[in-house]
Design a protein around this motif. Structure first.
Motif, short mmCIF file in Angstrom:
data_model
loop_
_atom_site.label_atom_id
_atom_site.label_comp_id
_atom_site.label_asym_id
_atom_site.label_seq_id
_atom_site.Cartn_x
_atom_site.Cartn_y
_atom_site.Cartn_z
N ASN A 1 0.83 -1.20 0.00
CA ASN A 1 0.00 0.00 0.00
C ASN A 1 0.86 1.26 0.00
N ARG A 2 1.99 1.17 0.70
CA ARG A 2 2.86 2.35 0.79
C ARG A 2 3.49 2.69 -0.55
N ALA A 3 3.76 1.69 -1.36
CA ALA A 3 4.37 1.94 -2.67
C ALA A 3 3.36 2.41 -3.69
N GLY A 4 2.07 2.22 -3.40
CA GLY A 4 1.03 2.58 -4.35
C GLY A 4 0.16 3.71 -3.86
N VAL A 5 -1.00 3.35 -3.28
CA VAL A 5 -1.99 4.36 -2.93
C VAL A 5 -1.47 5.39 -1.92
N GLU A 6 -0.69 4.97 -0.92
CA GLU A 6 -0.21 5.93 0.06
C GLU A 6 0.73 6.95 -0.57
N HIS A 7 1.57 6.49 -1.47
CA HIS A 7 2.52 7.38 -2.15
C HIS A 7 1.80 8.30 -3.13
N VAL A 8 0.95 7.74 -3.96
CA VAL A 8 0.28 8.52 -5.00
C VAL A 8 -0.70 9.53 -4.41
N MET A 9 -1.43 9.11 -3.37
CA MET A 9 -2.45 9.97 -2.78
C MET A 9 -1.90 10.89 -1.70
N GLY A 10 -0.63 10.78 -1.42
CA GLY A 10 -0.02 11.67 -0.42
C GLY A 10 -0.33 11.29 1.01
N TYR A 11 -0.66 10.02 1.26
CA TYR A 11 -0.97 9.57 2.62
C TYR A 11 0.29 9.29 3.44
N CYS A 12 1.44 9.30 2.79
CA CYS A 12 2.70 9.14 3.51
C CYS A 12 3.66 10.22 3.01
N THR A 13 4.69 10.48 3.79
CA THR A 13 5.67 11.49 3.39
C THR A 13 6.67 10.90 2.40
N SER A 14 7.42 11.76 1.75
CA SER A 14 8.44 11.31 0.80
C SER A 14 9.49 10.46 1.50
N SER A 15 9.87 10.86 2.72
CA SER A 15 10.89 10.08 3.44
C SER A 15 10.35 8.72 3.85
N GLU A 16 9.07 8.64 4.22
CA GLU A 16 8.47 7.35 4.56
C GLU A 16 8.42 6.44 3.35
N TYR A 17 8.13 7.02 2.20
CA TYR A 17 8.08 6.26 0.96
C TYR A 17 9.47 5.72 0.59
N GLN A 18 10.48 6.58 0.67
CA GLN A 18 11.83 6.16 0.35
C GLN A 18 12.33 5.11 1.33
N ARG A 19 11.97 5.27 2.59
CA ARG A 19 12.37 4.28 3.61
C ARG A 19 11.74 2.93 3.30
#
Length: 277
Positions: A111-129
């Motif tokens: 989910n973090r690599a898809g909807v959370e990243h695209v929809m802005g539900y997680c930060t850029s640093s959380e996505y990269q982590r």
């Protein structure tokens, strides 16, 4: 019989052929589950893909004849405020199988690599982590003996829109359509880029991605199940033969009068009468 239509799209798989082969494969899944139970294996299957790509329908067919005590479907809701403060993978770890179990993830930590990243539900640093930690996490699972199988259901923009339209007018499936799903229509290319980045970072030898072409749901289900059966090194387990004993003679038990119990009304009889049956 398969074939190509005018725009290069395969014809929909014949229903009778599909249902016959699906039942055969489902019997093999029962054999696979018995092997998992007997050997104490642990199996995790991830179902990922765009909204309306056919993941849920495939999961339903995989689990249809399996023992729910041994095969679980994990479809986690939105994380609670407390869970948001935990290590990202923590709540997924709690869903992993014990010996003899199979867990089917209807969406997963991706989910973090898809909807959370695209929809802005997680930060850029959380996505990269996540992109950094995910391969490490999955290698740990495989190293510990978990069989991890990842499937991405691929569907075109046109077909996704068609399925959304169908859900919108179908009261039995309307619940499958959310505001996030609707917004994903405007972000089709963003989701495509996110998927490409996900594959680059997480398609590892220990846990590779398997792409399921899902324009035709019937083909997708058959292809995915057939492939899974080749990935789990199961053998048919010989079950001990069972024999029903003769019915024992009565020892004088008498059932209480039905009038003393609350019985469900015979609604079936009502509709039979109304239909003249």
């Amino acid at each position: 019989m398969t074939g190509e239509n005018g725009n290069g799209k395969k014809k929909r798989m014949d229903r009778e052929l599909y249902e016959t082969e699906l039942l055969r494969l489902q019997a093999k899944l029962v054999d696979m589950q018995e092997w998992v139970k007997t050997t104490g294996a642990r199996v995790v299957v991830l179902f990922e893909g765009r909204d309306a790509a056919g993941k849920g329908g495939t999961i339903k067919r995989v689990a249809e004849y399996l023992n729910p005590r041994l095969t679980r479907i994990a479809a986690l809701p939105t994380p609670t405020e407390r869970q948001k403060t935990q290590w990202y993978f923590q709540r997924y770890v709690a869903e992993l199988p014990a010996a003899g179990e199979i867990v089917l993830f209807d969406r997963s930590w991706y989910n973090r690599a898809g909807v959370e990243h695209v929809m802005g539900y997680c930060t850029s640093s959380e996505y990269q982590r996540f992109l950094h930690q995910c391969p490490i996490f999955e290698r740990m699972l495989v190293e510990d003996g978990i069989m991890l199988h990842k499937y991405w259901f691929s569907v075109s923009e046109k077909e996704q829109y068609k399925r959304f339209e169908s859900r919108l007018t179908d009261p039995m499936r309307r619940w499958k359509l959310s505001p996030t799903d609707i917004e994903s229509l405007d972000r089709f290319e963003e989701y495509s880029r996110a998927k490409d980045a996900m594959l680059v970072h997480t398609d590892i030898p220990e846990a590779p991605w398997n792409i399921v072409e899902a324009e035709d749901k019937r083909r997708a289900r058959i292809n995915m199940i057939a492939h899974l059966l080749t990935q789990v090194p199961y053998e048919e387990i010989q079950r001990p033969p069972l024999k029903l004993p003769k019915r024992p003679k009565s020892k004088g038990y008498e059932r209480p009068a039905r009038e003393l119990q609350r019985t469900v009304p015979d609604y079936a009889a009502e509709i039979e009468s109304a239909a003249g049956k």
